[in-house]
Design a protein around this motif. Structure first.
Motif, PDB file in Angstrom:
ATOM      1  N   LEU A   1       1.179  -1.273  -0.088  1.00  0.00           N
ATOM      2  CA  LEU A   1      -0.157  -0.242  -0.041  1.00  0.00           C
ATOM      3  C   LEU A   1       0.554   0.906  -0.438  1.00  0.00           C
ATOM      4  O   LEU A   1       0.701   1.699  -0.922  1.00  0.00           O
ATOM      5  CB  LEU A   1      -0.803   0.132   0.997  1.00  0.00           C
ATOM      6  N   SER A   2       2.009   1.271   0.616  1.00  0.00           N
ATOM      7  CA  SER A   2       2.761   2.524   1.286  1.00  0.00           C
ATOM      8  C   SER A   2       3.360   2.749  -0.618  1.00  0.00           C
ATOM      9  O   SER A   2       3.709   3.842  -0.980  1.00  0.00           O
ATOM     10  CB  SER A   2       4.129   2.383   2.142  1.00  0.00           C
ATOM     11  N   GLN A   3       3.807   1.838  -0.685  1.00  0.00           N
ATOM     12  CA  GLN A   3       5.313   1.361  -2.426  1.00  0.00           C
ATOM     13  C   GLN A   3       4.274   2.213  -3.378  1.00  0.00           C
ATOM     14  O   GLN A   3       4.088   3.021  -4.076  1.00  0.00           O
ATOM     15  CB  GLN A   3       5.776   0.654  -2.946  1.00  0.00           C
TER      16      GLN A   3
ATOM     17  N   LEU B   1       4.573   5.750  -5.260  1.00  0.00           N
ATOM     18  CA  LEU B   1       5.019   6.153  -6.395  1.00  0.00           C
ATOM     19  C   LEU B   1       3.619   6.864  -7.662  1.00  0.00           C
ATOM     20  O   LEU B   1       4.616   7.889  -8.340  1.00  0.00           O
ATOM     21  CB  LEU B   1       5.037   4.384  -7.507  1.00  0.00           C
ATOM     22  N   TRP B   2       2.157   6.611  -7.624  1.00  0.00           N
ATOM     23  CA  TRP B   2       1.788   7.488  -7.846  1.00  0.00           C
ATOM     24  C   TRP B   2       1.621   8.579  -7.206  1.00  0.00           C
ATOM     25  O   TRP B   2       1.655   9.909  -7.947  1.00  0.00           O
ATOM     26  CB  TRP B   2       0.253   6.581  -7.658  1.00  0.00           C
TER      27      TRP B   2
ATOM     28  N   LEU C   1      -5.684   6.701  -7.479  1.00  0.00           N
ATOM     29  CA  LEU C   1      -5.414   5.737  -8.607  1.00  0.00           C
ATOM     30  C   LEU C   1      -4.901   4.301  -7.905  1.00  0.00           C
ATOM     31  O   LEU C   1      -4.525   3.711  -9.021  1.00  0.00           O
ATOM     32  CB  LEU C   1      -4.066   6.746  -9.096  1.00  0.00           C
ATOM     33  N   CYS C   2      -5.057   4.382  -6.541  1.00  0.00           N
ATOM     34  CA  CYS C   2      -3.213   3.236  -6.186  1.00  0.00           C
ATOM     35  C   CYS C   2      -4.578   2.323  -6.129  1.00  0.00           C
ATOM     36  O   CYS C   2      -5.861   1.870  -5.729  1.00  0.00           O
ATOM     37  CB  CYS C   2      -3.024   3.397  -4.863  1.00  0.00           C
ATOM     38  N   PHE C   3      -3.839   1.147  -7.301  1.00  0.00           N
ATOM     39  CA  PHE C   3      -4.508  -0.022  -7.345  1.00  0.00           C
ATOM     40  C   PHE C   3      -4.894  -1.591  -6.421  1.00  0.00           C
ATOM     41  O   PHE C   3      -6.110  -1.922  -6.709  1.00  0.00           O
ATOM     42  CB  PHE C   3      -3.397  -1.106  -8.385  1.00  0.00           C
ATOM     43  N   ILE C   4      -4.188  -1.325  -5.586  1.00  0.00           N
ATOM     44  CA  ILE C   4      -3.677  -1.795  -4.127  1.00  0.00           C
ATOM     45  C   ILE C   4      -4.616  -1.289  -3.067  1.00  0.00           C
ATOM     46  O   ILE C   4      -5.619  -2.106  -2.963  1.00  0.00           O
ATOM     47  CB  ILE C   4      -2.707  -1.735  -3.488  1.00  0.00           C
TER      48      ILE C   4
ATOM     49  N   HIS D   1      -1.812  13.676  -3.068  1.00  0.00           N
ATOM     50  CA  HIS D   1      -1.745  12.521  -1.624  1.00  0.00           C
ATOM     51  C   HIS D   1      -3.119  12.396  -2.207  1.00  0.00           C
ATOM     52  O   HIS D   1      -3.329  11.308  -2.412  1.00  0.00           O
ATOM     53  CB  HIS D   1      -1.528  13.057  -0.988  1.00  0.00           C
ATOM     54  N   GLY D   2      -3.936  13.383  -1.826  1.00  0.00           N
ATOM     55  CA  GLY D   2      -5.280  12.619  -2.875  1.00  0.00           C
ATOM     56  C   GLY D   2      -5.764  11.454  -4.019  1.00  0.00           C
ATOM     57  O   GLY D   2      -6.521  10.504  -3.691  1.00  0.00           O
TER      58      GLY D   2
END
Length: 115
Positions: A27-29, A33-34, A97-100, A91-92
């Motif tokens: 989740l952090s990575q 990256l996004w 967008l984060c897949f995880i 950040h929002g």
């Protein structure tokens, strides 16, 4: 190769990664990256990025359990402090967008700090 073990609370080897740590790290990575991609697109120069995420879990009576939430706590250094007002929005968007983060069934929050 990633040496794995169960959590030390379950007689695991504390020198090895456990699945819960790997999920929080994923989740952090993904978020980082996004976020960095979005910063690059908007010409926000990031000079440092350190996250100290943590997850809250609940055990069930049968010995299983689940995550209740994960909180990401990125500390971001910027080349131009005048761009600091963009960090929260980026950040929002990274979270959206984060897949995880979009694949888990518990809340993932972020508490960014600009340095």
């Amino acid at each position: 190769m990633i040496p794995g073990s169960s959590d030390p609370a379950f007689r695991g080897d504390p020198a090895r990664w456990n699945p819960e740590e790997l999920l929080v790290a994923s989740l952090s990575q993904c978020h980082m990256l996004w976020f960095l991609h979005l910063c690059a697109m908007e010409k926000v120069v990031v000079t440092s990025y350190v996250d100290k995420p943590y997850g809250t879990m609940a055990e069930t009576p049968d010995g299983g359990g689940r995550f209740e939430e994960v909180v990401l706590r990125p500390r971001v250094g910027l080349a131009d402090s005048e761009k600091a007002d963009q960090v929260g929005r980026l950040h929002g968007r990274a979270h959206e967008l984060c897949f995880i983060a979009n694949s888990v069934n518990f809340p993932v929050r972020h508490e960014p700090v600009v340095e």
